[in-house]
Scaffold this active site. Sequence first.
Site, PDB file in Angstrom:
ATOM      1  N   ASP A 258      -2.960  -8.553  -5.634  1.00 29.81           N
ATOM      2  CA  ASP A 258      -3.985  -7.817  -6.381  1.00 29.81           C
ATOM      3  C   ASP A 258      -3.356  -7.102  -7.569  1.00 29.81           C
ATOM      4  O   ASP A 258      -3.595  -5.933  -7.798  1.00 29.81           O
ATOM      5  CB  ASP A 258      -4.677  -6.821  -5.445  1.00 29.81           C
ATOM      6  CG  ASP A 258      -5.977  -6.298  -6.056  1.00 29.81           C
ATOM      7  OD1 ASP A 258      -6.524  -6.973  -6.951  1.00 29.81           O
ATOM      8  OD2 ASP A 258      -6.423  -5.215  -5.645  1.00 29.81           O
TER       9      ASP A 258
ATOM     10  N   PRO B 258     -10.372   6.119  -1.649  1.00 27.41           N
ATOM     11  CA  PRO B 258     -10.167   7.006  -2.797  1.00 27.41           C
ATOM     12  C   PRO B 258      -8.739   7.585  -2.839  1.00 27.41           C
ATOM     13  O   PRO B 258      -8.081   7.660  -1.818  1.00 27.41           O
ATOM     14  CB  PRO B 258     -11.189   8.121  -2.574  1.00 27.41           C
ATOM     15  CG  PRO B 258     -11.445   8.119  -1.108  1.00 27.41           C
ATOM     16  CD  PRO B 258     -11.293   6.700  -0.655  1.00 27.41           C
TER      17      PRO B 258
END
Length: 635
Positions: A595, A483
């Site tokens: 990514d 996170p």
Amino acid sequence: MDVLHSMFIMVAYVLVSSVKASMAVNDSIGVSQFMSDGMTLVSQDGMFELGFFSPGNSTKRYLGIWYKKVAMHAVVWVANRVNPINGNSGKLTLDNTGNIILISNNGSVVWSTTSQREPLNPVAHLMDSGNLVVWNDGGSDSNDILWQSFDYPTDTYLLGMKLGRDLQNGFEWRITSWKSVDDPSPGNFSLGLALSDYPEFAIMNGTKKFSQIGPWNGLYYSGLPSLNAYSDIEISYVSNQKEIYYTFSSKNGSVISRTVINQTSKVLSRYVWVEKAQTWRIYESLPGDVCDNFGLCGAYGSCITTSAPICQCLKGFRPKSAEAWNSSNWAQGCVRDESLSCTDIGEGIGIANTTDGFFKFEGLKLPDTQHTRLLQNLDIHGCSALCLNNCSCMAYTNSDISGGGHGCVMWFGDLIDIKLFQSGGQDLYIRMPASESEKSKMQEYMEGYVDDTDLPLFDLLTINIATDKFSLNNKIGQGGFGPVYKGKLAHGPEIAVKRLSRSSGQGMAEFITEVKLIAKLQHRNLVKLLGCCIQGEEKLLVYEYVVNGSLDTFIFDQTKSKLLDWPRRFHIIFGVARGLLYLHQDSRLRIIHRDLKASNILLDDKLNPKISDFGMAKTFGGDQTEGNTNRVVGT
Ligand SMILES: *[C@@H]1O[C@H](CO)[C@@H](O)[C@H](O)[C@H]1NC(C)=O
Ligand SMILES: *[C@@H]1O[C@H](CO)[C@@H](O)[C@H](O)[C@H]1NC(C)=O
Ligand SMILES: *[C@@H]1O[C@H](CO)[C@@H](O)[C@H](O)[C@H]1NC(C)=O
Ligand SMILES: *[C@@H]1O[C@H](CO)[C@@H](O)[C@H](O)[C@H]1NC(C)=O
Ligand SMILES: *[C@@H]1O[C@H](CO)[C@@H](O)[C@H](O)[C@H]1NC(C)=O
Ligand SMILES: *[C@@H]1O[C@H](CO)[C@@H](O)[C@H](O)[C@H]1NC(C)=O
Ligand SMILES: *[C@@H]1O[C@H](CO)[C@@H](O)[C@H](O)[C@H]1NC(C)=O
Ligand SMILES: *[C@@H]1O[C@H](CO)[C@@H](O)[C@H](O)[C@H]1NC(C)=O
Ligand SMILES: *[C@@H]1O[C@H](CO)[C@@H](O)[C@H](O)[C@H]1NC(C)=O
Ligand SMILES: *[C@@H]1O[C@H](CO)[C@@H](O)[C@H](O)[C@H]1NC(C)=O
Ligand SMILES: CC(=O)N[C@H]1CO[C@H](CO)[C@@H](O)[C@@H]1O
């Protein structure tokens, strides 16, 4: 007769006799004067009283001193602990050798003091402190003491007493519990100084340690960091060739305080009289929690009240017996994961294999000091070197932590009775094999002990404050590696903190190396890595905060997507391309993002694009990338 009853008679006596003698109190007794059962001496200020009493339900008579002024009388000293008098026939007198003598009806001596000096006009005086003193020469010189009750404490420590050892005469100041409320004879529990190079105060059960308060570290007792926080008392610790002791005094002069060791409750408690509530209130107790039970977690086990189980092996150690450990039987303690490389070559010849190192542990109550060596004039570096070169030296630290720390204390043999505090506590450097101590160097590095300007380090506290303890309100995203939280440094910029998932499985050393490399990548189309933070299990990356969020929130939103006109879109595409070119060709590292997607392109206040999460795939393993982003690596 209970204490209160006898007290009543004594008070009555004092009142009557003071009328007769037309003086307020009688606080002293001279040679050949007698004080019989029923009469008392009262200190000048009326605080303490000396007389005969019967404890609890006992009918036997003892000579003692108790608080007179406060409503709840507490006995603080007993003369004839083991030799009570039957019936009210006891008499106290001072003989011409300057000794106090307690005699019973049949003339036998029940108790007496043992001053050997040739006295001149001795007088026994009950002081305002609760000390019964025999002065020489009528007390003309306040230091000329023949005998004092403070040298022979029973179960109660009063302000101004000494607790410790008189090294010259082998004399000990120790408090010992009563056997029971009815019987003041010495019980099994006591508090005193356990002698060693680095002596510590300990509660004993017979001859076994029950709970240790720890050594004096210049600021407080290692096991009682809270004690020096009390503003009402002042602690002084004295250690020299002649004596080692501590003494409490009242800063304010008006504090009424006593410390009692109690065999029934198995606790040492400090009471303070609270006038408003008319009661004795306990200020601190030992054992204060389960971790204060001596050696509970065995060798190299650390006791933490808030963890489950409360005993944890120190880092680099594992339970000696996993089964025993599992069934909460911690006494066998812990053993090293990897054995030390240190070996003494030949008998007594101290050429050690010095490939070992030390791991710094923080926030501890120091281990038992029975086998220690103290070198007061050595600094921490000398201490480290000396300990390293002696294979039986298992740990070291500053003996005195005041003023930044000085002095050296070293531990020999297994380390027991370690407690980890929630806050406060001391540092201890424990010997580790090379592989473990390599990690510890990294740990030290991360904690900022080694200065390295390449990579700014943040401590966890700073990040905690900045992100309001990683509050959900501050969570701004869930990236591939954990996170992300928004934060604001005090007097500093806004930051984004990526909290890496704990399972990255990467060693400290590799992690730091990689992070340093990433931090060197700087380009206006890359999100800037400001630093990192490692503490225990936590690995955090600290980035600059990019105000307008990620590109996907614009292009996949009906209204916001309209804000991106074609020139802006072109500007963004162009920027991303420039960033990639830098990563692929111009940077020293040559990184393939693996990514790249809209959610990894962040937009600043002028909608300039910045690539984020670069370098992560290389650094933190392809598995994670695949697992969390559902992308095929390499597209
Ligand atoms: C003080 O008390 C002692 C013992 O009770 C007694 O012998 C002595 O006479 C008293 N002195 C005075 C001045 O009252
Ligand atoms: C004294 O004896 C009474 C009656 O046996 C009992 O209730 C009380 O608890 C005893 N007190 C103490 C202090 O032992
Ligand atoms: C005198 O009294 C004490 C205790 O009160 C007792 O121990 C001792 O045996 C008695 N001595 C004689 C001779 O009665
Ligand atoms: C004190 O210790 C002795 C011997 O160690 C033991 O017999 C006795 O029961 C103990 N007393 C208490 C009250 O624990
Ligand atoms: C004190 O020691 C005795 C034996 O020496 C033991 O039986 C007893 O359980 C101990 N008490 C405590 C509270 O540990
Ligand atoms: C000592 O402390 C008490 C209570 O905290 C206060 O009432 C008193 O005024 C103080 N006395 C002095 C001399 O500071
Ligand atoms: C010792 O503890 C017992 C049990 O908690 C209590 O009843 C007793 O009054 C205490 N004794 C003293 C001297 O405080
Ligand atoms: C210890 O307990 C845990 C769960 O309580 C269990 O999984 C583990 O196998 C146990 N280990 C041993 C050595 O008994
Ligand atoms: C010192 O330790 C290293 C690594 O454990 C070992 O290879 C070496 O033989 C040791 N040397 C001595 C003199 O013990
Ligand atoms: C290591 O220290 C201990 C304790 O001070 C000492 O007895 C021993 O001789 C030392 N060993 C060497 C090799 O110096
Ligand atoms: C579209 C959008 O939200 N733009 C904002 C980007 O950030 C600047 C500065 O905070 C704002 O003024 C814009 O409104």
